[in-house]
Design a protein around this motif. Structure first.
Motif, mmCIF file in Angstrom:
data_model
loop_
_atom_site.group_PDB
_atom_site.id
_atom_site.type_symbol
_atom_site.label_atom_id
_atom_site.label_comp_id
_atom_site.label_asym_id
_atom_site.label_seq_id
_atom_site.Cartn_x
_atom_site.Cartn_y
_atom_site.Cartn_z
ATOM 1 N N TRP A 7 0.815 -1.210 0.000
ATOM 2 C CA TRP A 7 0.000 0.000 0.000
ATOM 3 C C TRP A 7 0.845 1.254 0.000
ATOM 4 O O TRP A 7 0.462 2.275 -0.558
ATOM 5 N N THR A 8 2.048 1.179 0.590
ATOM 6 C CA THR A 8 2.958 2.319 0.494
ATOM 7 C C THR A 8 3.305 2.599 -0.952
ATOM 8 O O THR A 8 3.311 3.737 -1.404
ATOM 9 N N VAL A 9 3.616 1.554 -1.722
ATOM 10 C CA VAL A 9 3.965 1.725 -3.131
ATOM 11 C C VAL A 9 2.787 2.270 -3.915
ATOM 12 O O VAL A 9 2.906 3.219 -4.688
ATOM 13 N N ALA A 10 1.592 1.686 -3.729
ATOM 14 C CA ALA A 10 0.420 2.129 -4.488
ATOM 15 C C ALA A 10 0.095 3.585 -4.207
ATOM 16 O O ALA A 10 -0.186 4.361 -5.121
ATOM 17 N N PRO A 101 0.718 4.651 14.676
ATOM 18 C CA PRO A 101 0.456 4.838 13.244
ATOM 19 C C PRO A 101 -0.440 3.755 12.641
ATOM 20 O O PRO A 101 -0.011 2.962 11.807
ATOM 21 N N VAL A 102 -1.680 3.744 13.078
ATOM 22 C CA VAL A 102 -2.683 2.872 12.477
ATOM 23 C C VAL A 102 -3.701 3.763 11.789
ATOM 24 O O VAL A 102 -3.911 4.913 12.178
ATOM 25 N N THR A 103 -4.350 3.239 10.754
ATOM 26 C CA THR A 103 -5.222 4.065 9.923
ATOM 27 C C THR A 103 -6.323 4.734 10.722
ATOM 28 O O THR A 103 -6.667 5.898 10.469
ATOM 29 N N ALA A 104 -6.887 4.035 11.712
ATOM 30 C CA ALA A 104 -7.991 4.608 12.491
ATOM 31 C C ALA A 104 -7.584 5.900 13.185
ATOM 32 O O ALA A 104 -8.417 6.791 13.396
ATOM 33 N N ASN A 105 -6.307 6.033 13.537
ATOM 34 C CA ASN A 105 -5.845 7.245 14.231
ATOM 35 C C ASN A 105 -5.554 8.401 13.288
ATOM 36 O O ASN A 105 -5.356 9.530 13.746
ATOM 37 N N TYR A 106 -5.516 8.132 11.982
ATOM 38 C CA TYR A 106 -5.121 9.164 11.027
ATOM 39 C C TYR A 106 -6.033 9.222 9.809
ATOM 40 O O TYR A 106 -5.662 9.799 8.786
ATOM 41 N N MET A 236 -1.871 7.878 7.329
ATOM 42 C CA MET A 236 -2.719 8.997 6.919
ATOM 43 C C MET A 236 -3.185 8.837 5.474
ATOM 44 O O MET A 236 -4.366 9.023 5.156
ATOM 45 N N LEU A 237 -2.265 8.455 4.600
ATOM 46 C CA LEU A 237 -2.612 8.280 3.197
ATOM 47 C C LEU A 237 -3.541 7.081 2.993
ATOM 48 O O LEU A 237 -4.391 7.089 2.099
ATOM 49 N N ASP A 238 -3.375 6.069 3.830
ATOM 50 C CA ASP A 238 -4.230 4.883 3.733
ATOM 51 C C ASP A 238 -5.630 5.163 4.274
ATOM 52 O O ASP A 238 -6.543 4.355 4.081
ATOM 53 N N GLY A 239 -5.811 6.300 4.938
ATOM 54 C CA GLY A 239 -7.110 6.639 5.521
ATOM 55 C C GLY A 239 -7.919 7.611 4.696
ATOM 56 O O GLY A 239 -8.884 8.212 5.188
ATOM 57 N N GLN A 240 -7.534 7.771 3.418
ATOM 58 C CA GLN A 240 -8.282 8.686 2.556
ATOM 59 C C GLN A 240 -9.700 8.179 2.325
ATOM 60 O O GLN A 240 -9.991 6.996 2.452
ATOM 61 N N LYS A 241 -10.566 9.105 1.961
ATOM 62 C CA LYS A 241 -11.990 8.802 1.785
ATOM 63 C C LYS A 241 -12.499 9.545 0.552
ATOM 64 O O LYS A 241 -11.982 10.605 0.200
ATOM 65 N N LYS A 242 -13.513 8.983 -0.077
ATOM 66 C CA LYS A 242 -14.102 9.630 -1.252
ATOM 67 C C LYS A 242 -15.108 10.694 -0.817
ATOM 68 O O LYS A 242 -16.137 10.390 -0.221
ATOM 69 N N TYR A 243 -14.801 11.958 -1.125
ATOM 70 C CA TYR A 243 -15.749 13.060 -0.960
ATOM 71 C C TYR A 243 -16.136 13.513 -2.366
ATOM 72 O O TYR A 243 -15.264 13.799 -3.198
ATOM 73 N N THR A 244 -17.404 13.585 -2.653
ATOM 74 C CA THR A 244 -17.839 13.847 -4.029
ATOM 75 C C THR A 244 -18.649 15.129 -4.185
ATOM 76 O O THR A 244 -18.838 15.583 -5.311
ATOM 77 N N GLN A 245 -19.132 15.697 -3.086
ATOM 78 C CA GLN A 245 -19.916 16.929 -3.169
ATOM 79 C C GLN A 245 -19.602 17.825 -1.980
ATOM 80 O O GLN A 245 -19.377 17.344 -0.868
ATOM 81 N N ILE A 246 -19.590 19.125 -2.219
ATOM 82 C CA ILE A 246 -19.399 20.121 -1.173
ATOM 83 C C ILE A 246 -20.379 21.246 -1.460
ATOM 84 O O ILE A 246 -20.474 21.718 -2.592
#
Length: 311
Positions: A7-10, A101-106, A236-246
């Motif tokens: 996942w670091t590479v991707a 450094p676990v995804t839930a924290n970041y 932090m990068l592994d915890g990204q989320k799709k936001y589609t509208q603002i």
């Protein structure tokens, strides 16, 4: 290669264009007049909050990956004549606490919750949020889940897929994260049981294949990005989320990059804002770099002041 390295590479392949500059730029301690306090955002986690003072509408500056709020030292004091300016150093960096450094924290929403907690602790009334680079996800998280807390958003070269998912073109990291999460839910006895579930997985697979092919094509003309190995950055990068509208007022400032593939990504994101956030005001700044608020400070100050003054 283990799961974390995969996942670091991707993530590195997709995000390095916007993030590598931050790994090489030093953050100097703010020499300007300011006050610092530490605010608890959850048990055992305090964040550094800078108050540069000023008068007018509150304005909160959020740094990108690896930086602290002190990266805004010169910009902040030039905003204080018309705004009361604050900065928040993201958990995991600088003087702020760094939980494991676990995804839930970041995750994006965890970081967004931190911003909301600081707004409440400072008793700020509808501040404007301005964020650089990866802080765009914090802006979108707060705007999506707590729009009543803020007045507007300013994306400072921060309007990339982590801030607004481009529904027309997809994104390697976000599509891969979503696919991974879907696949991890599949176990013997829980395999898709109807055509709708299978159709959803097939659609996701085709989308991921498309963005992977685009990435492969890009790598034929551009050098390999530097891997991102810091565990907190990876979480932090592994915890990204799709936001589609603002639905709030938005100013999106983009640095015009020099390489063709990065320019294509930027223009795709501009189109996504125009389509998915039609009220957004888009500014392109040529001959700059990712730290556009430093390289083209006068332009960014002018555009921020004009935007906030129009609210």
């Amino acid at each position: 290669m283990n799961h974390l390295k995969l996942w670091t590479v991707a993530i590195s392949l997709s995000c390095a264009a916007a993030l590598h500059a931050q790994s090489t730029a030093g953050t100097q301690i703010d020499p300007t007049p300011h006050k610092i306090r530490f605010i608890n955002v959850e048990k055992g986690v305090k964040l550094e909050v800078i108050d540069w003072g000023g008068s007018g509408r509150p304005l909160i500056l959020l740094p990108g990956l690896g930086d602290t709020a002190h990266v805004f030292d010169k910009l902040a004091v030039k905003l204080t004549p018309t705004h009361h300016v604050y900065g928040i150093t993201t958990r995991g960096f600088g003087a702020s606490d760094a939980p494991s450094p676990v995804t839930a924290n970041y995750s994006a929403d965890r970081l967004g919750d931190d911003v909301v907690t600081v707004i409440d602790a400072l008793k700020l009334e509808h501040p404007v949020l301005a964020g650089h680079s990866l802080a765009g996800e914090e802006l979108s998280s707060v705007a999506t889940r707590h729009p009543e807390k803020i007045a507007a958003l300013i994306y400072i070269d921060a309007g990339y897929p982590y801030a607004l998912y481009d529904k027309a073109h997809g994104d390697l990291v976000l599509d891969a994260i979503e696919m991974r999460n879907k696949l991890e839910q599949l176990h013997p006895g829980t395999l898709p049981s109807d055509r709708k579930q299978l159709d959803e997985l097939l659609t996701m697979t085709r989308q991921l294949e498309q963005v992977l092919q685009q990435r492969k094509d890009d790598l034929s003309t551009t050098s390999l990005p530097h891997p991102i190995n810091n565990p907190i950055s990876v979480a932090m990068l592994d915890g990204q989320k799709k936001y589609t509208q603002i639905h709030l007022p938005v100013l999106a400032i983009f640095n015009i990059p020099h390489s063709p593939d990065h320019l294509r990504t930027m223009e795709n994101q501009v189109k996504a804002f125009e389509t998915q956030v039609p009220q957004a005001k888009i500014i392109r700044i040529p001959n700059s770099n990712h730290y556009v608020f430093q390289a083209n400070e006068a332009d960014v100050l002018r555009d921020m002041n004009a935007f906030i003054g129009s609210l």
